[in-house]
Scaffold this motif. Structure first.
Motif: not given
Length: 391
Positions: A30-55
């Motif tokens: 599960x991802x909490x951000x769509x691929x088009x959003x993830x592609x616009x930010x290379x921050x590893x912090x964001x990549x980690x937290x958006x893949x953590x399935x909070x909720x």
């Protein structure tokens, strides 16, 4: 006699709270951000937290008394720090917590060396979770995934057929915020404050609380714009201060642009802006926040503010400055937007709460404070006089 279990093919229709589901060699991620959003930010912090399935949770109808879920979690290890607790999976039957489990003895490991700024990933094997003695009747079942543990779903089995619970008559609440909304320091997924508030408010939660990443990013505004929702809230401020990424001159226009984008897709949807909760280290001191070396030497993770309060006059942001500017912007816009509302975050967690339930690491709520914030949010926002009244 052991009853054989029926394997249900994992499909995105079984999941709620995820904006996108990726098929991996193991199953579903599960991802909490769509691929088009993830592609616009290379921050590893964001990549980690958006893949953590909070909720994020599995939701299905079944008469099963036994349910098994194979998962492949990613455990985080911080050298020199106490071990992190294993992520908790919670099973609810018709909204009532009925079982809990942890994925022990398997999974991937992500080692994050805070001192060296290095990471290492080690692969592992799936773990089977078993929930037994469920009520022997037709029921609605949810399995909430760990809010801070990236989780691939490998297999689902039960001793009766499982059907996705795709229908809901409850309003969808879309929320965006920082690590407080993500659930940092909460001990279980239904204990994060947005989940507490959603349960009390009778709504379906889509949680875009992203640890360290509530930064007024345009791709996040577009994600909110394009996501179906009946109610929307955004909590703004703490990450902009502790990341020291913006000055006052840019902050006001950025908030306007963020709200403009959301309104493109949701012109009349109730939209609530929440100002920062009380956080002593950043009330009047700018960021950036930094790890407290003395606390780390003692094996405890804690933060401190490193900015100079004298530079506030030159545009450096503090939480007090952010609240003042958010109040100005929202008040200005609300004159032409009756669906736009403002909530002072200190009404959820203020100075008195800080004295009673201090932030254990100077930034994040503990489990008790999460419940308090969720209950207060539900009362103020979903109540008779709240922005989401009648939801």
């Amino acid at each position: 006699m052991t009853t054989s279990l029926i394997t249900t093919p994992l499909a995105p229709e079984l999941l709620r709270g995820a904006l996108e589901v990726e098929r991996t060699p193991h199953g579903l991620l599960p991802h909490r951000l769509p691929a088009r959003a993830r592609a616009q930010c290379a921050d590893p912090q964001l990549a980690m937290v958006e893949s953590q399935p909070s909720g994020v949770r599995l939701a299905f109808h079944t008469a099963a008394t036994v349910v098994e879920l194979d998962t492949l979690p990613t455990k985080r290890v911080y050298p020199g720090m106490p071990p992190r607790p294993d992520g908790v999976y919670e099973l609810l039957v018709d909204g009532v917590l009925t079982g809990q489990a942890t994925a022990v003895g398997g999974g991937h490991t992500l080692t994050i060396d805070l001192a060296a700024g290095a990471t290492a990933h080690h692969t592992g094997e799936p773990v089977t979770l078993r929930f037994a003695d469920l009520p022997n009747r037709s029921k609605h079942v949810e399995i909430w995934l760990p809010h801070q543990e990236t989780t691939e779903l490998v297999a689902l089995r039960a001793d009766a057929p499982v059907e996705p619970a795709t229908e809901t008559d409850r309003p969808v609440w879309l929320h965006h915020g920082s690590s407080l909304s993500h659930g940092s320091n909460a001990t279980r997924p239904t204990g994060i404050w947005p989940a507490v508030a959603a349960a009390r408010g009778g709504v379906e939660l889509v949680n875009l609380g992203l640890g360290g990443s509530a930064l007024l990013d345009p791709f996040l505004a577009r994600t909110l714009r394009d996501t179906a929702a009946d109610l929307i809230s955004i909590k703004i401020g703490i990450n902009l201060v502790n990341g020291d990424l913006m000055r006052l001159r840019a902050f006001g226009p950025a908030v306007h642009g963020f709200l403009d984008t959301i309104r493109e897709g949701h012109p009349t949807t109730p939209l609530l802006v929440v100002t920062p909760l009380y956080c002593p280290i950043h009330e009047h001191t700018p960021g950036p926040a930094a790890f407290d070396p003395e606390a780390m030497a003692a094996g405890h993770l804690s933060f401190r503010a490193t900015g100079d309060p004298a530079e506030v006059a030159a545009g450096r942001l503090t939480l007090s400055v952010v609240r003042e500017e958010l109040t100005r912007v929202v008040t200005q816009r609300a004159a032409d937007d009756p669906g736009l509302h403002l909530l002072d975050g200190r009404l959820l967690y203020g100075e008195a709460d800080s004295a009673e339930l201090p932030l254990p690491d100077n930034l994040h709520l503990d489990a008790t404070a999460h419940r308090r914030v969720g209950e207060r949010f539900a009362k103020r926002v979903f109540g008779a006089d709240g922005a989401f009244r009648g939801a």
